[in-house]
Design an enzyme around this catalytic site. Structure first.
Site, PDB file in Angstrom:
ATOM      1  N   GLY A 108     -34.730  17.642  -9.723  1.00  0.00           N
ATOM      2  CA  GLY A 108     -34.542  19.172  -8.819  1.00  0.00           C
ATOM      3  C   GLY A 108     -33.869  19.681  -9.678  1.00  0.00           C
ATOM      4  CD  GLN A 119     -28.605  20.931 -12.942  1.00  0.00           C
ATOM      5  OE1 GLN A 119     -29.810  20.887 -11.588  1.00  0.00           O
ATOM      6  NE2 GLN A 119     -29.216  19.967 -13.259  1.00  0.00           N
ATOM      7  CB  CYS A 126     -26.225  15.350 -12.391  1.00  0.00           C
ATOM      8  SG  CYS A 126     -26.741  17.103 -12.220  1.00  0.00           S
ATOM      9  CG  LEU A 127     -31.936  16.315 -14.971  1.00  0.00           C
ATOM     10  CD1 LEU A 127     -33.208  17.808 -15.114  1.00  0.00           C
ATOM     11  CD2 LEU A 127     -32.648  15.472 -15.219  1.00  0.00           C
ATOM     12  CG  HIS A 142     -28.219  16.719  -6.120  1.00  0.00           C
ATOM     13  ND1 HIS A 142     -26.811  15.972  -7.015  1.00  0.00           N
ATOM     14  CD2 HIS A 142     -28.427  17.106  -7.440  1.00  0.00           C
ATOM     15  CE1 HIS A 142     -26.457  15.936  -8.361  1.00  0.00           C
ATOM     16  NE2 HIS A 142     -27.570  16.320  -9.131  1.00  0.00           N
ATOM     17  CD  GLU A 143     -31.140  20.030  -7.905  1.00  0.00           C
ATOM     18  OE1 GLU A 143     -30.532  20.677  -8.155  1.00  0.00           O
ATOM     19  OE2 GLU A 143     -31.298  19.209  -8.236  1.00  0.00           O
ATOM     20  CG  HIS A 182     -25.869  21.368  -9.214  1.00  0.00           C
ATOM     21  ND1 HIS A 182     -25.125  21.971 -10.749  1.00  0.00           N
ATOM     22  CD2 HIS A 182     -26.846  20.979  -9.335  1.00  0.00           C
ATOM     23  CE1 HIS A 182     -25.752  20.037 -10.953  1.00  0.00           C
ATOM     24  NE2 HIS A 182     -26.703  19.501 -10.267  1.00  0.00           N
TER      25      HIS A 182
END
Length: 190
Positions: free
Chosen positions: A45, A50, A104-105, A146-147, A150
């Site tokens: 994701g 991000q 998380c990235l 989660h996304e 963001h």
């Protein structure tokens, strides 16, 4: 094109994103670049904040999980679950809360258990700007939540207890300072 992923500490990760219109410049290219960026970082994701854009857009592709033995009972549903979410709004969260070890990235090398509801109802536009209202459960709901966080300016670490936040504080500071090695393109706060 692979884009740099913004690291913890970047202000854009804390902004509540705004809606976009169908004619948003280069939208299809942006979506393709987001998928390419996500795949290049081995993610499932990625949200627009991000990559530095405070817009309500995120992409998910949980198909890699279809080969994980933990998900063999829903493997068929996962293998084709690649979606674009534009101007998303979660309408309802329901079901039992369950813990899952999230990462998380934008926050490399930090993983912690986070509790989330098991089912969500969400309204969104797809990449062709067709409106949908869908209900998702299991790991699909988890990744979407989660996304979605963001685009609301929320990070998974915000869901941690006060004690867990203290424990990861040093790691987060190192990420913000650029003192972390990653295998993908990353942009650290100045």
């Amino acid at each position: 094109m692979i884009l740099p992923i913004r690291a913890f500490g970047d202000n854009v990760l804390r902004k509540k994103a705004h809606d976009i219109e169908k004619d948003y410049p280069e939208l299809q290219t942006l979506i393709d670049n987001m998928f390419e960026t996500m795949y290049g970082a081995n993610g499932i994701g990625l949200a627009a904040p991000q990559i530095g854009l405070d817009i309500r857009l995120f992409v998910v592709d949980v198909s890699p999980l279809s080969e994980d033995e933990d998900y063999e009972d829903i493997a068929d549903e996962l293998k084709d679950f690649k979606k674009v979410f534009i101007n998303a709004r979660i309408l309802e969260e329901s079901g039992e809360e369950w813990k899952f070890n999230e990462g998380c990235l934008s926050i490399p090398e930090v993983r912690e258990d986070v509790k989330r509801k098991s089912t969500i109802k969400i309204e969104y536009y797809d990449r062709n700007f067709v409106k949908h209202t869908d209900t998702f459960s299991d790991i699909r709901a988890r990744v979407i939540q989660h996304e979605y966080d963001h685009i609301e300016g929320i990070l998974f670490t915000d869901h941690l207890s006060a004690l867990k936040k203290k424990i990861v504080k040093g790691k987060l500071q190192k990420i913000a300072n650029g003192e972390v090695a990653v295998s993908y393109k990353m942009r650290f706060p100045k």
